[in-house]
Design a protein around this motif. Structure first.
Motif, short mmCIF file in Angstrom:
data_model
loop_
_atom_site.label_atom_id
_atom_site.label_comp_id
_atom_site.label_asym_id
_atom_site.label_seq_id
_atom_site.Cartn_x
_atom_site.Cartn_y
_atom_site.Cartn_z
N ASP A 41 -64.41 33.78 41.55
CA ASP A 41 -65.93 34.06 43.06
C ASP A 41 -65.36 33.32 43.66
O ASP A 41 -64.02 32.38 43.85
N ASP A 42 -65.47 34.25 45.46
CA ASP A 42 -64.69 34.10 46.58
C ASP A 42 -65.93 33.00 47.13
O ASP A 42 -66.59 32.71 47.68
N ASN A 43 -65.42 31.72 46.68
CA ASN A 43 -65.70 30.06 47.33
C ASN A 43 -66.24 30.38 48.96
O ASN A 43 -67.05 29.33 49.42
N SER A 44 -64.82 30.90 49.46
CA SER A 44 -65.81 30.41 51.26
C SER A 44 -64.57 31.51 51.89
O SER A 44 -63.70 32.72 50.88
N ALA A 45 -64.27 31.94 53.14
CA ALA A 45 -63.43 32.64 53.56
C ALA A 45 -62.55 33.14 53.36
O ALA A 45 -61.62 33.53 52.85
N GLU A 46 -61.87 31.61 53.23
CA GLU A 46 -60.13 31.29 53.49
C GLU A 46 -59.56 31.98 51.68
O GLU A 46 -58.93 32.48 51.93
N ALA A 47 -61.05 31.51 51.11
CA ALA A 47 -60.03 31.92 49.61
C ALA A 47 -60.42 33.58 49.36
O ALA A 47 -59.19 33.83 48.87
N ASP B 212 -55.76 23.75 48.36
CA ASP B 212 -57.45 23.43 49.19
C ASP B 212 -57.63 24.55 49.85
O ASP B 212 -59.17 24.84 50.19
N GLY B 213 -56.84 25.70 49.57
CA GLY B 213 -58.28 26.83 50.62
C GLY B 213 -58.38 27.60 49.67
O GLY B 213 -60.18 28.04 50.17
N SER C 102 -59.88 26.12 46.96
CA SER C 102 -60.92 25.02 46.22
C SER C 102 -62.37 25.55 46.24
O SER C 102 -62.56 25.35 47.78
N PRO C 103 -63.53 25.08 45.95
CA PRO C 103 -65.11 25.09 46.07
C PRO C 103 -64.94 24.39 47.35
O PRO C 103 -64.54 23.26 47.96
N LYS C 104 -65.74 24.78 48.69
CA LYS C 104 -65.93 23.83 49.25
C LYS C 104 -67.29 23.75 49.15
O LYS C 104 -68.59 23.36 48.60
#
Lengths: 94, 156
Positions: free
Chosen positions: A79-85, B151-152, B154-156
């Motif tokens: 899963d791409d949890n965020s743009a950062e990831a 941290d980057g 990890s799920p937000k």
């Protein structure tokens, strides 16, 4: 204390470090370790510094272990949890 | 005779140097075994941990430090042979050997430290202190880098 200088320099001729430099290094170590930094007094014994240094290094090793585990799990999940990831994953060729 | 430099330098590179080396290591790992392949988490974690130490040693200046040289040497040996029995463990025993007669001040703690710092077994005590300081700084940098990555991701 100064009489030990000759026996200490026997081992490697280039690094003739004086006792002043050794206590300087012990002080430096003391400032590096969070446990001892709070005390700030110069009365911390050398053996205490060494003891706390060992504990601190062991803690750091353990942290590297834990973070490696977490990284392994995080990188395995798709899963791409965020743009950062997403950015990090693409950086890592995944 | 006093040594030429009065203050011993234990500076470490900035955090981004560690970060770059670690990311490079990680991306090399992923190209070899993609992360969605059916490897166990433990296996991957071990690989990541090893990559962390190796990249830390490289970032800290590879051959200019005794601990990083020892670390990289050990890693290289591990890569060449899958199972390797050390011919003679250089681990320091609790007894004070005759060589270290001069370190009467805190023998036990020093020996414990030698076991914790890579390559520490054969260092002179003063050198051990210097290497320890540098090693600690590099370790905490590496931990910070890894924490940032976690941290980057990890799920937000």
């Amino acid at each position: 204390m100064s009489s030990r200088r000759s026996s200490r320099s026997r081992q490697s001729g280039s690094s003739r470090i004086s006792d002043d430099q050794i206590s300087d290094l012990v002080t430096k170590l003391q400032h590096l370790i969070p446990e001892l930094r709070r005390r700030r007094s110069d009365k911390v014994s050398a053996s205490k510094v060494l003891q706390e240094t060992c504990n601190y290094i062991r803690n750091l090793h353990r942290e590297v272990d834990d973070l490696s585990d977490r990284l392994s799990e995080l990188l395995a999940s798709t899963d791409d949890n965020s743009a950062e990831a997403a950015i990090i994953r693409s950086l890592l060729n995944y | 005779m006093a040594s030429s430099d009065k203050t011993i330098n234990t500076d470490v590179p900035e955090k981004d140097v560690f970060a770059i080396h670690f990311l490079q290591s990680l991306s090399n790992l992923t190209t070899q075994n993609p992360f969605n392949s059916p490897d166990t988490t433990n296996y991957r974690a071990r690989k990541i941990k090893k990559a962390a130490y190796v990249s830390m040693a490289k970032a800290a200046g590879g051959s200019s430090r005794l601990w990083s040289r020892a670390l990289l040497g050990r890693a290289a040996k591990e890569n060449n042979k899958i199972v390797r029995f050390a011919r003679r463990k250089r681990k320091v025993t609790w007894k004070i050997s005759s060589k270290r007669r001069s370190d009467q001040r805190a023998p036990e703690a020093t020996d414990r430290l030698r076991n914790l710092v890579p390559g520490g077994g054969t260092m002179e005590t003063s050198k051990l202190m210097e290497e320890t300081a540098h090693y600690i700084k590099c370790l905490s940098m590496q931990v910070k880098v890894m924490q940032c990555l976690v941290d980057g991701l990890s799920p937000k």
